[in-house]
Design a protein around this motif. Sequence first.
Motif, PDB file in Angstrom:
ATOM      1  N   GLY A 146      -9.145  10.508  -5.813  1.00  0.00           N
ATOM      2  CA  GLY A 146      -9.792  10.081  -4.565  1.00  0.00           C
ATOM      3  C   GLY A 146     -10.565  11.162  -3.847  1.00  0.00           C
ATOM      4  O   GLY A 146     -10.866  11.018  -2.653  1.00  0.00           O
TER       5      GLY A 146
ATOM      6  N   GLU B 279      -9.152   5.507  -2.270  1.00  0.00           N
ATOM      7  CA  GLU B 279     -10.567   5.559  -2.658  1.00  0.00           C
ATOM      8  C   GLU B 279     -10.923   4.226  -3.287  1.00  0.00           C
ATOM      9  O   GLU B 279     -10.204   3.745  -4.157  1.00  0.00           O
TER      10      GLU B 279
ATOM     11  N   SER C   2       0.809  -1.228   0.000  1.00  0.00           N
ATOM     12  CA  SER C   2       0.000   0.000   0.000  1.00  0.00           C
ATOM     13  C   SER C   2       0.842   1.278   0.000  1.00  0.00           C
ATOM     14  O   SER C   2       1.770   1.435   0.815  1.00  0.00           O
ATOM     15  N   THR C   3       0.478   2.196  -0.886  1.00  0.00           N
ATOM     16  CA  THR C   3       1.175   3.488  -0.930  1.00  0.00           C
ATOM     17  C   THR C   3       0.751   4.368   0.257  1.00  0.00           C
ATOM     18  O   THR C   3       1.541   5.178   0.742  1.00  0.00           O
ATOM     19  N   ASN C   4      -0.488   4.193   0.719  1.00  0.00           N
ATOM     20  CA  ASN C   4      -0.936   4.966   1.883  1.00  0.00           C
ATOM     21  C   ASN C   4      -0.184   4.518   3.135  1.00  0.00           C
ATOM     22  O   ASN C   4       0.260   5.348   3.940  1.00  0.00           O
TER      23      ASN C   4
END
Length: 177
Positions: free
Chosen positions: A113, A77, A14-16
């Motif tokens: 997003g 998102e 995950s980039t988040n």
Amino acid sequence: MEILAISGSAREASTNTALLRFMKDLTPEGVELSVFHRLDVLPVFSPDSEGEATPRVVSEFLEKLSATDGIIISSPEYVRSIPGGLKNAIDWMVSRFEIIGKPVALVHASHRGDDMLNSLRLVLSTVSDNFLEDLFLRIPLIGKSPEEIEELLREPQHESEISSFWCNFIEAVHQSR
Ligand SMILES: Cc1cc2nc3c(=O)[nH]c(=O)nc-3n(C[C@H](O)[C@H](O)[C@H](O)COP(=O)(O)O)c2cc1C
């Protein structure tokens, strides 16, 4: 000072989550950041499962919230909305005390997003009495490899944006005490 960062993505790459983990490197002195990226372990919320019936894994998650001085959320998102796992975690928080008074702020790892962000802002300003709507950090990392993410986030402009976010967030935590 203990801060909990919640990633809305349970994806391994995950980039988040990567953005939140990088922010750990730039925490001001005396600030400890824990990154939680396993919202997928929480069962689906039901009011019947509250109180004594609260599942252990949920209680452990709520204990993390209880022990923290502030909450940062970074989420992708999904289908123009909040990922189910994150909304589910927020549903578990609704009728409880853990987040009351604690500053909550958003960061985001994509240039897209905005539908999700708007929806999440509405949800957070409903469940939280200290949602910092004006504090927001956005660094697009979509499609980047872990090496590219590290390189990009190390750029002085991004380090400066992250430090500035920290400065404002920590000030809000002090004010909330
Ligand atoms: C099920 C699913 C639905 C998605 N829906 C959208 C969407 O509606 N709008 C969008 O911009 N991206 C959408 N995406 C792409 C993700 O938001 C994007 O890849 C994000 O950067 C992933 O975050 P992560 O790297 O933290 O997992 C979707 C991805 C998935 C897996």
